[in-house]
Each structure stands twice: as structure tokens, then as C-alpha cells.
Motif scaffolding. Structure first.
Motif, short mmCIF file in Angstrom:
data_model
loop_
_atom_site.label_atom_id
_atom_site.label_comp_id
_atom_site.label_asym_id
_atom_site.label_seq_id
_atom_site.Cartn_x
_atom_site.Cartn_y
_atom_site.Cartn_z
N LEU A 1 0.81 -1.22 0.00
CA LEU A 1 0.00 0.00 0.00
C LEU A 1 0.84 1.27 0.00
N GLY A 2 1.94 1.25 0.70
CA GLY A 2 2.75 2.47 0.79
C GLY A 2 2.09 3.46 1.73
N ALA A 3 2.46 4.73 1.57
CA ALA A 3 1.94 5.78 2.45
C ALA A 3 0.49 6.11 2.10
N THR A 4 -0.29 6.43 3.10
CA THR A 4 -1.67 6.84 2.90
C THR A 4 -1.73 8.34 2.68
N LEU A 5 -2.43 8.77 1.63
CA LEU A 5 -2.60 10.19 1.34
C LEU A 5 -3.76 10.70 2.19
N TYR A 6 -3.50 11.70 3.01
CA TYR A 6 -4.48 12.27 3.93
C TYR A 6 -5.03 13.54 3.29
N ASN B 1 -10.58 16.74 12.19
CA ASN B 1 -9.67 17.75 12.72
C ASN B 1 -9.02 18.66 11.69
N ALA B 2 -9.15 18.39 10.40
CA ALA B 2 -8.59 19.28 9.38
C ALA B 2 -9.64 20.29 8.92
N LEU B 3 -10.84 20.24 9.51
CA LEU B 3 -11.93 21.10 9.07
C LEU B 3 -12.39 22.04 10.17
N LEU B 4 -12.85 23.19 9.74
CA LEU B 4 -13.58 24.06 10.66
C LEU B 4 -15.02 23.57 10.68
#
Length: 71
Positions: free
Chosen positions: A9-14, A44-47
Motif C-alpha cells: 500500500l505504501g503511504a496513505t494520502l491524507y 480535525n482538518a476542518l472548521l
């Protein structure tokens, strides 16, 4: 659907779901080459004021809509 090893899978894109190009980045012309794993952020990345837009864009992606789980 074929199974993919967790090691492959490798790294997960957030990605925050407020991206206007969210569907395109996952399935369209802007898709990251080799992308196998993505995490769509609705917390947590959203207002709080951006949540309605984020949900609208996230549910516009067929694979998200089909696999969405809420606890």
C-alpha cells in the motif's frame, strides 16, 4: 476485487474533504499516480462551518458513498 498486501500500500494520502478537486484527485485527471490508499478527513482538518461542504463533496464520490461507515 483483488487483495493488496498491506506492505504494497505504501503511504496513505491524507486529504481534507474541503478540497474542491477531491473527486478528481482520487478518480479523475488529477489522480496521484500509483495512489492505493487515501484517507478522507471530515474531522480535525476542518472548521465546523466547513463540514456541510465537506460532506457534500465526499458523498459526491461514488466509492466513498458506497463504503461510508459511521460509528
Amino acid at each position: 476485487m483483488s487483495r493488496v498486501s498491506a506492505l504494497a500500500l505504501g503511504a496513505t494520502l491524507y486529504m481534507p474533504c474541503t478540497r474542491a478537486d477531491l473527486a478528481d484527485a482520487l478518480h479523475g485527471a488529477k489522480r496521484v499516480p500509483g495512489l492505493r490508499s487515501a484517507r478522507l478527513c471530515l474531522d480535525n482538518a476542518l472548521l465546523e462551518r466547513d463540514l456541510p461542504v465537506a460532506l457534500t463533496w465526499a458523498f459526491g464520490i461514488p466509492s466513498f458513498r458506497a463504503n461510508a461507515k459511521f460509528w
